[in-house]
Design a protein around this motif. Structure first.
Motif, mmCIF file in Angstrom:
data_model
loop_
_atom_site.group_PDB
_atom_site.id
_atom_site.type_symbol
_atom_site.label_atom_id
_atom_site.label_comp_id
_atom_site.label_asym_id
_atom_site.label_seq_id
_atom_site.Cartn_x
_atom_site.Cartn_y
_atom_site.Cartn_z
ATOM 1 N N PRO A 306 44.311 40.220 41.657
ATOM 2 C CA PRO A 306 43.180 41.136 41.528
ATOM 3 C C PRO A 306 42.170 40.662 40.481
ATOM 4 C CG PRO A 306 45.018 41.936 40.221
ATOM 5 C CD PRO A 306 45.497 40.691 40.923
ATOM 6 N N ASP A 307 41.072 41.366 40.375
ATOM 7 C CA ASP A 307 40.077 41.109 39.339
ATOM 8 C C ASP A 307 40.695 41.471 37.989
ATOM 9 O OD1 ASP A 307 37.909 40.887 37.683
ATOM 10 O OD2 ASP A 307 36.736 42.488 38.632
ATOM 11 N N LEU A 308 40.758 40.491 37.092
ATOM 12 C CA LEU A 308 41.413 40.691 35.790
ATOM 13 C C LEU A 308 40.409 40.833 34.644
ATOM 14 C CD1 LEU A 308 44.237 38.040 36.307
ATOM 15 C CD2 LEU A 308 44.462 40.527 36.469
ATOM 16 N N SER A 309 39.136 40.939 34.977
ATOM 17 C CA SER A 309 38.116 40.982 33.926
ATOM 18 C C SER A 309 38.204 42.250 33.083
ATOM 19 C CB SER A 309 36.719 40.869 34.547
ATOM 20 O OG SER A 309 36.470 41.945 35.439
ATOM 21 N N GLY A 310 38.823 43.300 33.624
ATOM 22 C CA GLY A 310 38.919 44.551 32.885
ATOM 23 C C GLY A 310 39.748 44.475 31.625
ATOM 24 N N TRP A 311 40.589 43.455 31.496
ATOM 25 C CA TRP A 311 41.456 43.347 30.321
ATOM 26 C C TRP A 311 40.662 43.196 29.018
ATOM 27 C CZ3 TRP A 311 46.447 44.433 29.816
ATOM 28 C CH2 TRP A 311 47.223 44.524 30.990
ATOM 29 N N THR A 312 39.438 42.740 29.102
ATOM 30 C CA THR A 312 38.647 42.538 27.886
ATOM 31 C C THR A 312 37.629 43.658 27.654
ATOM 32 O OG1 THR A 312 37.105 41.135 29.119
ATOM 33 C CG2 THR A 312 38.912 40.052 27.961
ATOM 34 N N THR A 313 37.680 44.709 28.461
ATOM 35 C CA THR A 313 36.778 45.827 28.253
ATOM 36 C C THR A 313 37.323 46.757 27.168
ATOM 37 O OG1 THR A 313 37.847 47.143 30.000
ATOM 38 C CG2 THR A 313 36.006 45.724 30.655
ATOM 39 N N PRO A 314 36.452 47.548 26.514
ATOM 40 C CA PRO A 314 36.921 48.424 25.433
ATOM 41 C C PRO A 314 38.044 49.343 25.878
ATOM 42 C CG PRO A 314 34.532 48.319 25.453
ATOM 43 C CD PRO A 314 34.990 47.600 26.691
#
Length: 318
Positions: A306-314
């Motif tokens: 899946p899209d893993l970019s959310g791990w670096t969001t606040p």
């Protein structure tokens, strides 16, 4: 511990019609500050031991994170096997020539056989190896992480976290026991179920525990309050693999981690803490599970998502 021990001599196996079980027999030798001469234990000694730990494996990932959190990088060296391996052993295929640069071996199995030529069980990570002899000292992963805190305390960095707080120890042990049986092992109980009935039961147990954790984290930043403890390390390594692997590959698909607000915020909070996210390699995690578990994924196709970019969001957990 290898996540692919169903290939032969290790701790995961699934028998058709039965519930999955894990072989939890390990080499019980320890590395301690003041060993009893008759115990067979080894002495704490900076520069003597090498931790062999694969980033792909959640059990080894615990030891990697603890070593970093406590500042033991210059005290205990580390070697990292690649994420894909054969049924025989973890291998050092990421190193030049496919050989660990310190131990000089192509397979972790070589260090096990150096200790015991008739070693009968799985070649698991994490393993601590004596650099002087090339022999495995221990692969007892829960004891390794406990000893990194208690026995190596003289070498912790300034400001290292109190991962085993004495005033919360009794409650923390109970929390960690439930995390181990219901979550860490729970995903495997689903993935390697030998029947529909055992899968259904494992699925229900897993999400009952995740719902309990979701509720517990509603009023706490971390599992034991406002500070990171060993309980958080032990839960994190399963959570960080949940959406990339366990949700689909192990059929743990009632919902994704990203759909549980408290657990998702908590997991991101840890991921963005030094020692956690910098020791996560999503590519190796996916390669390991999808390529090595050929019984579950015979073609070895690794999903792009899946899209893993959310791990670096606040995280919103401050």
């Amino acid at each position: 511990m290898s996540d692919s021990e169903e290939h032969g001599k290790g701790g995961i196996y699934s028998v058709k019609g039965q519930e999955y079980n894990r072989d939890s027999r390990y080499i019980e030798t320890r590395i301690v500050k003041d060993p009893d001469p008759e115990s067979g234990d080894y002495p704490v000694e900076p520069g003597r031991y090498r931790m062999i730990a694969a980033y792909a494996c959640p059990w080894a990932n615990r030891a990697i994170i603890d070593r970093d959190l406590l500042g033991l990088q210059d005290v205990i060296s580390m070697g990292n096997p690649g994420p894909t391996h054969d049924a025989d052993s973890w291998t050092f295929d990421l190193d030049p020539g496919g050989v660990d640069p310190v131990l000089g071996i192509p397979k972790l199995k070589d260090a096990y056989l150096k200790r015991d030529p008739d070693y009968p069980r799985g070649i698991t990570v994490p393993a601590l190896v004596d650099e002087r002899t090339g022999e495995v000292v221990t692969n007892d992963f829960p004891q390794i992480t406990k000893d990194l805190f208690h026995e190596w305390k003289d070498f912790h960095k300034e400001g290292a976290p109190d991962l085993w707080p004495a005033d919360k120890l009794e409650e923390m042990e109970a929390v960690m026991k439930r995390i181990y049986t219901e979550v860490n092992n729970g995903v495997y109980r689903c993935g390697f179920a030998g029947s529909q009935e055992s899968y259904d039961a494992g699925y229900d147990r897993l999400f009952t525990a995740l719902d309990w954790l979701e509720e517990r984290l509603d009023g706490n930043r971390f599992l034991m309050g406002d500070a990171i403890t060993e309980a958080d390390v032990r839960l994190f390594t399963t959570l960080v693999r949940f959406d990339p692997v366990y949700h689909g590959h192990f059929k743990c698909n009632r919902n994704k981690l990203t759909e549980m607000p408290n657990l998702w915020g908590y997991a991101r909070d840890l991921f963005q803490t030094p020692g956690f996210g910098n020791n996560v390699n999503f590519e190796q995690i996916k390669d390991h599970y999808y390529k090595v578990h050929t019984d579950l994924n015979p073609l070895g196709i690794v999903p792009k998502g899946p899209d893993l970019s959310g791990w670096t969001t606040p995280s919103g957990r401050g």
